[in-house]
Design a protein around this motif. Structure first.
Motif, short mmCIF file in Angstrom:
data_model
loop_
_atom_site.label_atom_id
_atom_site.label_comp_id
_atom_site.label_asym_id
_atom_site.label_seq_id
_atom_site.Cartn_x
_atom_site.Cartn_y
_atom_site.Cartn_z
N SER A 1 0.80 -1.22 0.00
CA SER A 1 0.00 0.00 0.00
C SER A 1 0.84 1.27 0.00
N SER A 2 0.52 2.17 -0.94
CA SER A 2 1.20 3.47 -0.99
C SER A 2 0.83 4.34 0.20
N PHE A 3 -0.39 4.13 0.73
CA PHE A 3 -0.85 4.91 1.87
C PHE A 3 -1.39 3.96 2.93
N ASP A 4 -0.65 3.86 4.02
CA ASP A 4 -1.00 2.92 5.08
C ASP A 4 -2.01 3.56 6.02
N VAL A 5 -3.28 3.48 5.65
CA VAL A 5 -4.36 4.04 6.46
C VAL A 5 -5.39 2.95 6.75
N GLU A 6 -6.24 3.24 7.74
CA GLU A 6 -7.20 2.24 8.19
C GLU A 6 -8.11 1.76 7.06
N SER A 7 -8.58 2.68 6.23
CA SER A 7 -9.52 2.29 5.17
C SER A 7 -8.86 1.35 4.18
N ASN A 8 -7.57 1.54 3.89
CA ASN A 8 -6.89 0.65 2.96
C ASN A 8 -6.63 -0.71 3.57
N ARG A 9 -6.34 -0.76 4.87
CA ARG A 9 -6.17 -2.05 5.53
C ARG A 9 -7.48 -2.84 5.50
N ALA A 10 -8.58 -2.13 5.80
CA ALA A 10 -9.89 -2.78 5.81
C ALA A 10 -10.25 -3.30 4.41
N ALA A 11 -9.96 -2.49 3.40
CA ALA A 11 -10.26 -2.90 2.02
C ALA A 11 -9.44 -4.12 1.64
N SER A 12 -8.21 -4.20 2.12
CA SER A 12 -7.36 -5.36 1.82
C SER A 12 -7.93 -6.63 2.45
N LEU A 13 -8.45 -6.49 3.66
CA LEU A 13 -9.10 -7.64 4.30
C LEU A 13 -10.32 -8.08 3.50
N ARG A 14 -11.13 -7.11 3.08
CA ARG A 14 -12.32 -7.46 2.28
C ARG A 14 -11.93 -8.10 0.96
N ALA A 15 -10.78 -7.70 0.43
CA ALA A 15 -10.33 -8.26 -0.85
C ALA A 15 -9.84 -9.70 -0.71
N GLY A 16 -9.63 -10.15 0.52
CA GLY A 16 -9.12 -11.51 0.73
C GLY A 16 -7.64 -11.63 0.48
N ALA A 17 -6.89 -10.52 0.56
CA ALA A 17 -5.44 -10.56 0.34
C ALA A 17 -4.76 -11.40 1.40
N LEU A 18 -3.75 -12.17 1.00
CA LEU A 18 -3.00 -13.00 1.94
C LEU A 18 -2.05 -12.17 2.79
N GLY A 19 -1.73 -10.96 2.33
CA GLY A 19 -0.81 -10.14 3.09
C GLY A 19 -0.96 -8.67 2.76
N TYR A 20 -0.54 -7.84 3.69
CA TYR A 20 -0.60 -6.39 3.51
C TYR A 20 0.67 -5.81 4.11
N VAL A 21 1.33 -4.92 3.38
CA VAL A 21 2.52 -4.24 3.88
C VAL A 21 2.54 -2.83 3.33
N ALA A 22 2.99 -1.89 4.13
CA ALA A 22 3.09 -0.51 3.67
C ALA A 22 4.28 -0.38 2.73
N ARG A 23 4.13 0.42 1.68
CA ARG A 23 5.20 0.56 0.70
C ARG A 23 6.41 1.29 1.27
N ASP A 24 6.21 2.07 2.33
CA ASP A 24 7.35 2.76 2.94
C ASP A 24 7.97 1.95 4.08
N ALA A 25 7.59 0.69 4.21
CA ALA A 25 8.21 -0.19 5.20
C ALA A 25 9.65 -0.48 4.77
N PRO A 26 10.52 -0.88 5.70
CA PRO A 26 11.89 -1.23 5.32
C PRO A 26 11.90 -2.33 4.25
N VAL A 27 12.84 -2.24 3.32
CA VAL A 27 12.91 -3.21 2.23
C VAL A 27 12.97 -4.65 2.73
N PRO A 28 13.75 -4.96 3.80
CA PRO A 28 13.77 -6.35 4.30
C PRO A 28 12.38 -6.82 4.74
N ASP A 29 11.57 -5.91 5.31
CA ASP A 29 10.23 -6.29 5.75
C ASP A 29 9.33 -6.58 4.55
N ILE A 30 9.46 -5.76 3.50
CA ILE A 30 8.67 -6.01 2.29
C ILE A 30 9.11 -7.33 1.66
#
Length: 387
Positions: free
Chosen positions: A249-278
């Motif tokens: 996610s380019s923008f790590d906000v509550e609405s995007n996290r919720a939408a990812s859950l509704r989408a059935g995504a296996l994982g969610y990570v913020a795009r500005d997270a450290p590269v090793p975490d991504i």
């Protein structure tokens, strides 16, 4: 070697054997090299079966207390119990160790071992197994050995996953994000972590046409071409796509996290997270693992049900356009714009345009929606927008 009547893997019923088939040749070579560089006399590399709470000995080196193929309950050993929790266990003198009195602990000391250490092997935060070293001498400093194991832990994990990983890991990764630079970066990370073929796609429809197998991994932004990720997932489902989906996610906000859950995504990570975490998240999802859900504030509901069209109108309102201008830009009637505007007010629990913009800014929704409307052209006129 002590005979503890541990049942070898080959003689146990097939249903009781571990499902994975690690690359034991690679593990054996690595373990022997690690033992040669340590002050210990014996070593073993084991794999955890978290569901059965067992520890399966894959390979051994030196004079060990248990043969390859042995199966022990994790809880019978302090070494394994600590490692299964993700921590390193080390003792320079077992005779003086506090509470080193579990079943296998007693066997270890009775077998003449005086120093020992066990280092967990983890995939992300999940311990897959451990490497153990023991010495008949007390006072052994295991710090260099621990460092050596940690330096090759990634290779050990891959070998431990072995044929199971080969069979189920993602070998193709399809990436669809609006930011080309971000897409290139994600491609390099996925290529390094999974050794996969990378396919860049311009739209979610293109992804649907190019997915080949359920093991393909799809990397999506929270918004692509004005579509929120749950709306993108709907497109994929309509095309019968069952591949793995992960949101970066380019923008790590509550609405995007919720939408990812509704989408059935296996994982969610913020795009500005450290590269090793991504990279870790891509490796785990690409291996078929579902990541723990990112916590969502139950009180945060603003914008979670805002549609793509409503999002476009909200952005245009924030940019100062009037109803007639929005209608002309989107190719719809004034009355239709006002209808969407009323829906927005209801969903954001506000009663004015100013309050709607403030609420959307405060929740981070507006940041997420910026890609839903193209920027003005040099002459100041908004480019046509396809719904």
């Amino acid at each position: 070697m002590l005979d503890l009547n541990v049942v070898p893997a080959e003689s146990r019923p097939a249903a009781d054997r571990p499902a994975a088939r690690p690359d034991r040749a690679a593990l054996q070579r690595s373990l022997e090299e690690l033992l040669a560089g340590s002050d210990a006399q014996c070593a073993s590399l084991s794999r955890f079966d978290a569901d059965a709470a067992n520890c399966f000995v894959e390979v051994t080196a030196g004079t060990t207390l248990i043969a390859r193929g042995g199966l022990l309950p994790i809880e019978c050993s302090t070494n394994f119990t600590v490692a299964a929790g993700g921590d390193v266990f080390a003792s320079a003198d077992l005779r003086e160790a506090v509470r080193y009195d579990r079943g296998w602990d007693v066997v270890t000391v009775a077998g003449g071992m005086r120093s020992t250490c066990t280092i967990p092997l983890t995939l992300g935060s999940r311990p897959l197994g451990a490497v153990s070293f023991s010495s008949r001498e007390s006072g052994v400093a295991f710090a260099p050995t621990i460092d050596s194991v940690m330096s090759v832990s990634d290779q050990l994990v891959l070998a431990l996953l072995g044929h199971e990983r080969d069979a189920h890991a993602s070998r193709r990764v399809l990436i669809c994000v609006d930011d080309l630079l971000a897409a290139e970066g994600l491609a390099r990370i996925a290529e390094r972590e999974l050794g996969a073929e990378i396919v860049a796609c311009a739209s979610v429809e293109e992804i649907a046409g190019r997915v080949r197998a359920e093991t393909d991994l799809i990397l999506l932004d929270s918004y692509v071409q004005g579509r929120r990720v749950d709306e993108q997932a709907d497109v994929l489902r309509r095309h019968g796509v069952k591949a793995r989906v992960m949101v970066v996610s380019s923008f790590d906000v509550e609405s995007n996290r919720a939408a990812s859950l509704r989408a059935g995504a296996l994982g969610y990570v913020a795009r500005d997270a450290p590269v090793p975490d991504i990279g870790d998240a891509i490796l785990r999802v690409g291996s078929g693992e579902r990541l723990p859900a990112v916590p969502i504030d139950a009180s945060e509901h603003q914008g979670e049900q805002v549609t793509a069209r409503e999002g476009q109108i909200l952005v245009l309102l924030e940019r100062g356009l009037q109803v007639k201008q929005i209608a002309r830009h989107l190719g719809i009637s004034d009355a239709t714009v006002k209808g969407y505007q009323r829906n927005l007010f209801a969903k954001l629990d506000v009663h004015s345009t100013t309050a709607a913009i403030y609420a959307a800014r405060r929740s981070g929704l507006l940041h997420s929606l910026q890609g839903t409307v193209r920027a003005p052209s040099p002459d100041g006129i908004l480019a046509p927008l396809v719904a």
